[in-house]
Design an enzyme around this catalytic site. Structure first.
Site, short mmCIF file in Angstrom:
data_model
loop_
_atom_site.label_atom_id
_atom_site.label_comp_id
_atom_site.label_asym_id
_atom_site.label_seq_id
_atom_site.Cartn_x
_atom_site.Cartn_y
_atom_site.Cartn_z
N THR A 126 -13.98 -24.77 -30.00
CA THR A 126 -13.39 -25.43 -31.18
C THR A 126 -12.14 -26.18 -30.75
OG1 THR A 126 -12.16 -23.39 -31.72
CG2 THR A 126 -14.27 -23.74 -32.84
N CYS A 161 -5.18 -21.57 -26.45
CA CYS A 161 -5.07 -20.98 -27.79
C CYS A 161 -3.82 -21.40 -28.56
CB CYS A 161 -5.11 -19.45 -27.68
SG CYS A 161 -6.69 -18.81 -27.11
#
Length: 454
Positions: free
Chosen positions: A86, A267
């Protein structure tokens, strides 16, 4: 139990291998045929300590298999995990969910062709609030409601210690309104119940937000201590002592209070940007997280100026040894690494960069081909005008400082991770610059270096 893991990236591969270690039969599926062939041969596409052995053990036991055939993976699976990428979407910072939705559509098409059964579809990828509901609607187009249940099970894996994080997690978060899904996932995580691991059952939306909120909070903590480090330099305090003093407060905790060049990785930057976008669309802007991202980006760029200042304000014609390129140790991941913001400006200003990283050089060469890559730390240091520590790999913590002094053309060391103590560097005859300590370059002294870097 039998499960399928869609995607063999970092999250999918680690999660699949760890579930198989629990005794679960796991089939990992990926469209990248070359990657699957390499995995079948036992070749890891990423570096993660212990992963190669874990995969080999469970492959040999018949609990872990790899395939490109989605139908083979889904046939008989009680749960299917979506663990695809993603990445940040270009232009707006939102998470690109195209791979998630494509996976959901293909799962629906494949399950429709298989014998009737009830399957739990679990989103493992990090996704914004509302994604699970959209996955549910995609599945409903091809499957009756009785054929599937939807859940969110975000991962909390730290690169470099992912296996330990999976096997002994702080908590497991499961978002679903389905009692059947709770039963299946409770059984899947049964080995962790035996360790008394907290399992948090929530709605899908809450589980999705927990992941983003956790990463944004940790990123904020890193940014806070980095700003405190700058203040420490200005007033003559020691950021490591400050971090120790506040970290002993149980309400604050010791983790993520290590001053450095700014956070990176796959992240924190991506998830903070996606959370900011989600909040803006919901009419509840998160200005604090927006500032965290801005401060962190500026800090990484400012580190180049810090290095130039330590080199006398001008790096043109100078050779700089750099140890560590990845965003953290024990990984080969270069995504959003501080080195990507720090080193190119130095090269543009005329410096030659001689770099060494124990695991990350193959990836670094793809994004920074203009560096001179060396075979070990001492080869990088030999003849350099300055030495920079960018990543705190353990093997950099015990260098022979006498040899370092002899190899350097000028005895200048810039330690952006505070690996060493100022006293031991001084005893070795090295001019030492660190972060947030009295040896650090004063803030006022860095401004002039900005001119040399453009």
């Amino acid at each position: 139990m039998r499960i399928a893991m869609i995607g063999t990236g970092y999250v999918g591969l680690v999660s699949g291998a760890c579930f198989s270690e629990f005794g679960v039969s796991v089939t990992c599926v990926d469209k990248d045929a070359d990657k699957i062939v390499r995995l079948q041969r036992g070749e890891m596409p990423i570096f993660e300590p212990g992963l190669e052995q874990l995969v080999a053990t469970n492959k040999a036991a018949g609990r872990l298999t790899f395939t490109t055939d989605l139908k083979v993976a889904l046939d008989g699976a009680e749960a299917v995990f979506i663990a695809v990428g993603t990445p940040s979407r270009r232009g707006d910072g939102h998470a690109d969910l195209s791979y998630v939705f494509a996976a959901a559509a293909e799962i629906a098409e494949t399950l429709a062709e298989l014998p009737d059964s009830r399957t739990v579809i679990v989103t493992k990828s990090t996704v914004p609030v509302g994604t699970g509901r959209r996955v549910e609607r995609i599945l409903q187009r091809r499957l009756p409601k009785s054929a599937f249940d939807v859940a969110s099970n975000p991962e909390f894996l730290r690169e470099g210690s992912a296996i330990q994080d999976f096997m002994r997690p702080d908590r497991v978060v499961i978002g679903t309104e389905s009692e059947y899904a709770r039963t299946v996932l409770r059984a899947l995580y049964r080995p962790l119940y035996l360790l008394e691991t907290p399992v948090v059952f929530t709605t899908i939306e809450t589980a999705e937000l927990i992941k983003y909120a956790a990463n944004a909070f940790l990123a904020t903590k890193v940014t806070f201590i980095n700003q405190i480090a700058d203040l420490c330099e200005a007033v003559g305090a020691d950021v490591q002592d400050v971090a120790h003093g506040i970290g002993l407060d149980g309400r604050i905790g010791r983790k993520f209070l290590h001053a450095g060049p700014g956070f990176g990785g796959s992240c924190f930057p991506k998830d903070c940007a996606a959370l900011v976008r989600t909040a803006a669309e919901a009419g509840q802007p998160l200005s604090l997280v927006e500032q965290v991202l801005d401060i962190n980006d500026n800090r990484k760029r400012a580190m180049a100026e810090r290095i130039a200042a330590a080199c006398g304000g001008d790096v043109a014609g100078k050779t700089i040894a750099v140890l560590g390129l990845t965003f953290k140790p024990n990984t080969d991941d270069m995504r959003e690494s501080p080195s990507l913001s720090i080193l190119p400006p130095l090269v543009e200003a005329g410096a030659t960069i001689r770099a060494f990283d124990p695991e990350g050089m193959d990836e670094a060469k793809k994004v920074m081909p203009g560096l001179d890559y060396c075979g070990d730390a001492y080869q990088a240091i030999e003849g350099a005008d300055a030495l920079v520590f960018l990543t705190e790999w353990n093997e950099f913590r015990a260098l022979d400082l006498t040899r370092v002094k002899e190899l350097l053309r000028a005895p200048v060391v810039i330690d952006l991770r505070n690996i060493y103590q100022p006293q031991e560097m001084a005893e070795a005859g090295l001019v030492y610059h660190s972060i947030g300590r009295s040896s650090g370059e004063p803030l006022a002294g860095r401004a002039s270096a900005a001119l040399s870097l453009g």
